[in-house]
Structures are given as C-alpha cells and as structure tokens.
Design a protein around this motif. Structure first.
Motif, PDB file in Angstrom:
ATOM      1  N   THR A  89      72.463  56.638  30.365  1.00 31.32           N
ATOM      2  CA  THR A  89      71.996  56.694  28.978  1.00 31.32           C
ATOM      3  C   THR A  89      71.019  55.552  28.699  1.00 31.32           C
ATOM      4  O   THR A  89      69.931  55.774  28.157  1.00 31.32           O
ATOM      5  N   LEU A  90      71.405  54.347  29.064  1.00 29.14           N
ATOM      6  CA  LEU A  90      70.535  53.210  28.811  1.00 29.14           C
ATOM      7  C   LEU A  90      69.272  53.246  29.681  1.00 29.14           C
ATOM      8  O   LEU A  90      68.192  52.853  29.222  1.00 29.14           O
ATOM      9  N   ALA A  91      69.400  53.746  30.891  1.00 29.97           N
ATOM     10  CA  ALA A  91      68.223  53.859  31.752  1.00 29.97           C
ATOM     11  C   ALA A  91      67.244  54.901  31.216  1.00 29.97           C
ATOM     12  O   ALA A  91      66.021  54.679  31.234  1.00 29.97           O
ATOM     13  N   SER A  92      67.772  56.009  30.716  1.00 27.38           N
ATOM     14  CA  SER A  92      66.880  57.048  30.194  1.00 27.38           C
ATOM     15  C   SER A  92      66.160  56.586  28.933  1.00 27.38           C
ATOM     16  O   SER A  92      65.002  56.952  28.710  1.00 27.38           O
ATOM     17  N   VAL A  93      66.820  55.779  28.117  1.00 27.16           N
ATOM     18  CA  VAL A  93      66.166  55.272  26.911  1.00 27.16           C
ATOM     19  C   VAL A  93      65.018  54.328  27.277  1.00 27.16           C
ATOM     20  O   VAL A  93      64.001  54.279  26.590  1.00 27.16           O
ATOM     21  N   ARG A  94      65.158  53.618  28.377  1.00 29.95           N
ATOM     22  CA  ARG A  94      64.084  52.711  28.784  1.00 29.95           C
ATOM     23  C   ARG A  94      62.949  53.442  29.494  1.00 29.95           C
ATOM     24  O   ARG A  94      61.795  53.024  29.404  1.00 29.95           O
ATOM     25  N   MET A  95      63.260  54.545  30.207  1.00 32.00           N
ATOM     26  CA  MET A  95      62.251  55.172  31.060  1.00 32.00           C
ATOM     27  C   MET A  95      61.617  56.433  30.481  1.00 32.00           C
ATOM     28  O   MET A  95      60.476  56.736  30.800  1.00 32.00           O
ATOM     29  N   LEU A  96      62.345  57.182  29.681  1.00 35.32           N
ATOM     30  CA  LEU A  96      61.824  58.453  29.184  1.00 35.32           C
ATOM     31  C   LEU A  96      61.299  58.299  27.754  1.00 35.32           C
ATOM     32  O   LEU A  96      62.022  57.845  26.863  1.00 35.32           O
ATOM     33  N   PRO A  97      60.085  58.721  27.519  1.00 35.78           N
ATOM     34  CA  PRO A  97      59.522  58.586  26.175  1.00 35.78           C
ATOM     35  C   PRO A  97      60.295  59.391  25.115  1.00 35.78           C
ATOM     36  O   PRO A  97      60.479  58.927  23.989  1.00 35.78           O
TER      37      PRO A  97
END
Length: 105
Positions: free
Chosen positions: A47-55
């Motif tokens: 979840t935290l990785a997707s918030v940082r990587m996906l617009p």
C-alpha cells in the motif's frame, strides 16, 4: 450425601470445562494477534509503496484510505484466524474426551 458428591463432581466438571474454554479462547487471541501483525506488514508494504510509485494511488489514496486498507486487512485476519483456532481447539478437545466413534458405528 450422594447429592453433594454428585454436585461436587458436576461443579468440578464445569470448572474443568470453563478452564478449557478459557484456554481455547486464549489460544485464539494469540493466533489472531500473530495473524493481524503479519497481515498488517503484508498489506502496509504494497500500500505504501504503491502510493509512492503510482500516480493514481498518490492522487486518490490519502492517509485515511491507506490506514483503512491496512486496518481492514489486519482486522479480518485477526477474526478469521482467531475463530478458526478456537473452533479447531474445541473440536480437538471434544474428540479427546468423547468415546471412540468407530466402535459405535
């Protein structure tokens, strides 16, 4: 006199059943807590990785949404594992004290 002996045997049996029920629920709580910790870690990282990587995730998942995703997974894991553990322990204990089922069939 015989009634007092029967009552004390019944009370001892009830005390034993109560102690077994407490042990079963305690095992369920421990297993559920362990599962909740694992689910929290397993959900928080992507979840935290997707918030940082996906617009899209950055634009649409605020802090509340992220916390809701993580806590929902942790809560579900806790209740599912705790319930299954309590039921499995109760089933194991009931078969331990029951007469042999194969001889009755």
């Amino acid at each position: 006199m015989a009634k007092n002996v029967a009552q004390s045997a019944t009370l001892a049996s009830l005390d034993q059943q109560l102690a077994m029920a407490k042990r079963c629920s305690h095992e369920g709580v421990l297993a559920g807590a362990k599962a909740a910790v694992v689910a929290t870690i397993a959900t928080a990282i992507p979840t935290l990785a997707s918030v940082r990587m996906l617009p899209w995730a950055r634009a649409n998942l605020n802090h509340t949404a992220q916390a809701l995703i993580i806590s929902t997974a942790a809560g579900a894991a806790y209740f599912i594992v705790a319930d299954k553990t309590v039921l499995a322990t109760a089933r194991k204990n009931s078969f331990k004290h029951a007469p042999n089922m194969e001889t009755r069939i």
